[in-house]
Scaffold this motif. Sequence first.
Motif, PDB file in Angstrom:
ATOM      1  N   LEU A  23     -24.195 -62.428   3.904  1.00 14.28           N
ATOM      2  CA  LEU A  23     -25.290 -63.261   4.417  1.00 14.28           C
ATOM      3  C   LEU A  23     -25.314 -63.242   5.946  1.00 14.28           C
ATOM      4  CD1 LEU A  23     -25.163 -66.396   2.098  1.00 14.28           C
ATOM      5  CD2 LEU A  23     -27.140 -64.923   2.452  1.00 14.28           C
ATOM      6  N   SER A  24     -24.134 -63.330   6.549  1.00 16.05           N
ATOM      7  CA  SER A  24     -24.067 -63.358   8.014  1.00 16.05           C
ATOM      8  C   SER A  24     -24.633 -62.069   8.606  1.00 16.05           C
ATOM      9  CB  SER A  24     -22.633 -63.606   8.490  1.00 16.05           C
ATOM     10  OG  SER A  24     -21.814 -62.503   8.222  1.00 16.05           O
ATOM     11  N   LYS A  25     -24.388 -60.940   7.961  1.00 17.10           N
ATOM     12  CA  LYS A  25     -24.945 -59.670   8.429  1.00 17.10           C
ATOM     13  C   LYS A  25     -26.463 -59.670   8.326  1.00 17.10           C
ATOM     14  CE  LYS A  25     -20.881 -57.028   7.032  1.00 17.10           C
ATOM     15  NZ  LYS A  25     -20.340 -56.134   5.993  1.00 17.10           N
ATOM     16  N   ARG A  26     -26.971 -60.238   7.254  1.00 21.38           N
ATOM     17  CA  ARG A  26     -28.419 -60.200   7.022  1.00 21.38           C
ATOM     18  C   ARG A  26     -29.200 -61.127   7.952  1.00 21.38           C
ATOM     19  NH1 ARG A  26     -29.697 -58.812   0.786  1.00 21.38           N
ATOM     20  NH2 ARG A  26     -28.021 -57.304   0.540  1.00 21.38           N
ATOM     21  N   VAL A  27     -28.556 -62.209   8.398  1.00 19.43           N
ATOM     22  CA  VAL A  27     -29.273 -63.151   9.283  1.00 19.43           C
ATOM     23  C   VAL A  27     -28.755 -63.079  10.719  1.00 19.43           C
ATOM     24  CG1 VAL A  27     -29.882 -64.702   7.398  1.00 19.43           C
ATOM     25  CG2 VAL A  27     -27.802 -65.142   8.727  1.00 19.43           C
ATOM     26  N   HIS A  28     -27.822 -62.166  10.965  1.00 18.58           N
ATOM     27  CA  HIS A  28     -27.292 -61.917  12.310  1.00 18.58           C
ATOM     28  C   HIS A  28     -26.622 -63.147  12.919  1.00 18.58           C
ATOM     29  CE1 HIS A  28     -29.382 -58.142  11.945  1.00 18.58           C
ATOM     30  NE2 HIS A  28     -30.513 -58.783  11.726  1.00 18.58           N
ATOM     31  N   LEU A  29     -25.754 -63.780  12.121  1.00 24.11           N
ATOM     32  CA  LEU A  29     -24.925 -64.897  12.578  1.00 24.11           C
ATOM     33  C   LEU A  29     -23.496 -64.639  12.127  1.00 24.11           C
ATOM     34  CD1 LEU A  29     -26.906 -68.163  11.681  1.00 24.11           C
ATOM     35  CD2 LEU A  29     -26.556 -67.190  13.943  1.00 24.11           C
ATOM     36  N   SER A  30     -22.562 -65.392  12.674  1.00 26.72           N
ATOM     37  CA  SER A  30     -21.176 -65.283  12.217  1.00 26.72           C
ATOM     38  C   SER A  30     -21.041 -65.926  10.838  1.00 26.72           C
ATOM     39  CB  SER A  30     -20.234 -65.975  13.202  1.00 26.72           C
ATOM     40  OG  SER A  30     -20.451 -67.374  13.167  1.00 26.72           O
ATOM     41  N   ALA A  31     -20.031 -65.496  10.088  1.00 27.39           N
ATOM     42  CA  ALA A  31     -19.787 -66.074   8.763  1.00 27.39           C
ATOM     43  C   ALA A  31     -19.525 -67.580   8.849  1.00 27.39           C
ATOM     44  CB  ALA A  31     -18.647 -65.352   8.065  1.00 27.39           C
ATOM     45  N   PRO A  32     -18.734 -68.076   9.829  1.00 22.21           N
ATOM     46  CA  PRO A  32     -18.547 -69.532   9.927  1.00 22.21           C
ATOM     47  C   PRO A  32     -19.862 -70.290  10.201  1.00 22.21           C
ATOM     48  CG  PRO A  32     -16.818 -68.403  11.143  1.00 22.21           C
ATOM     49  CD  PRO A  32     -17.817 -67.352  10.741  1.00 22.21           C
ATOM     50  N   ALA A  33     -20.757 -69.689  10.998  1.00 16.32           N
ATOM     51  CA  ALA A  33     -22.046 -70.336  11.264  1.00 16.32           C
ATOM     52  C   ALA A  33     -22.885 -70.409   9.988  1.00 16.32           C
ATOM     53  CB  ALA A  33     -22.795 -69.597  12.365  1.00 16.32           C
ATOM     54  N   VAL A  34     -22.865 -69.332   9.207  1.00 15.14           N
ATOM     55  CA  VAL A  34     -23.591 -69.305   7.926  1.00 15.14           C
ATOM     56  C   VAL A  34     -23.004 -70.347   6.977  1.00 15.14           C
ATOM     57  CG1 VAL A  34     -23.976 -67.908   5.842  1.00 15.14           C
ATOM     58  CG2 VAL A  34     -24.434 -66.943   8.102  1.00 15.14           C
ATOM     59  N   THR A  35     -21.688 -70.394   6.908  1.00 13.94           N
ATOM     60  CA  THR A  35     -21.013 -71.372   6.046  1.00 13.94           C
ATOM     61  C   THR A  35     -21.436 -72.794   6.415  1.00 13.94           C
ATOM     62  OG1 THR A  35     -19.108 -69.905   5.836  1.00 13.94           O
ATOM     63  CG2 THR A  35     -18.755 -72.217   5.273  1.00 13.94           C
ATOM     64  N   GLU A  36     -21.456 -73.102   7.688  1.00 18.46           N
ATOM     65  CA  GLU A  36     -21.837 -74.441   8.151  1.00 18.46           C
ATOM     66  C   GLU A  36     -23.295 -74.751   7.822  1.00 18.46           C
ATOM     67  OE1 GLU A  36     -21.816 -78.160   9.428  1.00 18.46           O
ATOM     68  OE2 GLU A  36     -20.026 -76.902   9.212  1.00 18.46           O
ATOM     69  N   ARG A  37     -24.173 -73.794   8.022  1.00 17.06           N
ATOM     70  CA  ARG A  37     -25.599 -74.022   7.715  1.00 17.06           C
ATOM     71  C   ARG A  37     -25.799 -74.276   6.214  1.00 17.06           C
ATOM     72  NH1 ARG A  37     -29.877 -72.259  11.028  1.00 17.06           N
ATOM     73  NH2 ARG A  37     -29.225 -71.853  13.164  1.00 17.06           N
ATOM     74  N   ILE A  38     -25.141 -73.479   5.377  1.00 19.34           N
ATOM     75  CA  ILE A  38     -25.283 -73.664   3.929  1.00 19.34           C
ATOM     76  C   ILE A  38     -24.694 -75.006   3.510  1.00 19.34           C
ATOM     77  CG2 ILE A  38     -24.535 -72.792   1.670  1.00 19.34           C
ATOM     78  CD1 ILE A  38     -24.895 -69.963   2.854  1.00 19.34           C
ATOM     79  N   LYS A  39     -23.549 -75.353   4.041  1.00 17.01           N
ATOM     80  CA  LYS A  39     -22.924 -76.645   3.729  1.00 17.01           C
ATOM     81  C   LYS A  39     -23.859 -77.797   4.111  1.00 17.01           C
ATOM     82  CE  LYS A  39     -18.852 -79.430   4.677  1.00 17.01           C
ATOM     83  NZ  LYS A  39     -17.677 -79.615   5.519  1.00 17.01           N
ATOM     84  N   ARG A  40     -24.497 -77.691   5.280  1.00 23.27           N
ATOM     85  CA  ARG A  40     -25.421 -78.734   5.728  1.00 23.27           C
ATOM     86  C   ARG A  40     -26.626 -78.837   4.781  1.00 23.27           C
ATOM     87  NH1 ARG A  40     -27.527 -77.214  10.784  1.00 23.27           N
ATOM     88  NH2 ARG A  40     -25.372 -76.844  11.344  1.00 23.27           N
ATOM     89  N   MET A  41     -27.152 -77.681   4.351  1.00 29.72           N
ATOM     90  CA  MET A  41     -28.296 -77.714   3.433  1.00 29.72           C
ATOM     91  C   MET A  41     -27.898 -78.297   2.074  1.00 29.72           C
ATOM     92  SD  MET A  41     -30.695 -74.393   4.255  1.00 29.72           S
ATOM     93  CE  MET A  41     -29.442 -73.114   4.316  1.00 29.72           C
ATOM     94  N   GLU A  42     -26.657 -78.069   1.655  1.00 29.72           N
ATOM     95  CA  GLU A  42     -26.165 -78.687   0.413  1.00 29.72           C
ATOM     96  C   GLU A  42     -26.060 -80.205   0.591  1.00 29.72           C
ATOM     97  OE1 GLU A  42     -23.440 -74.963  -1.233  1.00 29.72           O
ATOM     98  OE2 GLU A  42     -22.495 -76.544  -0.049  1.00 29.72           O
ATOM     99  N   GLU A  43     -25.506 -80.646   1.707  1.00 33.73           N
ATOM    100  CA  GLU A  43     -25.355 -82.086   1.974  1.00 33.73           C
ATOM    101  C   GLU A  43     -26.704 -82.789   2.080  1.00 33.73           C
ATOM    102  OE1 GLU A  43     -22.953 -82.036   5.507  1.00 33.73           O
ATOM    103  OE2 GLU A  43     -21.080 -81.724   4.380  1.00 33.73           O
TER     104      GLU A  43
END
Length: 151
Positions: A23-43
């Motif tokens: 996912l991070s490759k596809r949206v051009h972000l770091s994996a930790p940034a992607v993880t945080e964004r997904i976690k926030r959308m889940e919350e």
Amino acid sequence: MDRINLRLLKELSVDARMSYSELSKRVHLSAPAVTERIKRMEEEGIITGYKPQINLAKLGIPIRALIECEVHRTKEKEFRAILLTYDEIIKIYNITGATTFIVEVGTKTLEDLDDVLEKMIDYCDTCTKLVMRMPYDNVLPQHIENFISLE
């Protein structure tokens, strides 16, 4: 909702098992940034779960139907409870208009579908549509960016 979160949602709607690394490759972000964004959308309740897409025909359930149910007066509460006991139920939509529910069912045979309809006869009038194929099946509208405000 920003464009990156929307891209994440689109990618996950196609493949919910995609790794955060991919996912991070596809949206051009770091994996930790992607993880945080997904976690926030889940919350925030934007992402409410991850489900497999299942081919019912491969499981021996080739008949899929949508049943419009125009429920008899005073029977709606009872009918809703009865629907939840039917093994064939895939989805139940409570909708507006004369049709109270649209019920999606899966059965092995047309005779099994007829049995489901027979169980409904005391509660509602039905109009049944057989699903021939689903040319578009996604959890997001095709062009969601036209419907939501992006930051």
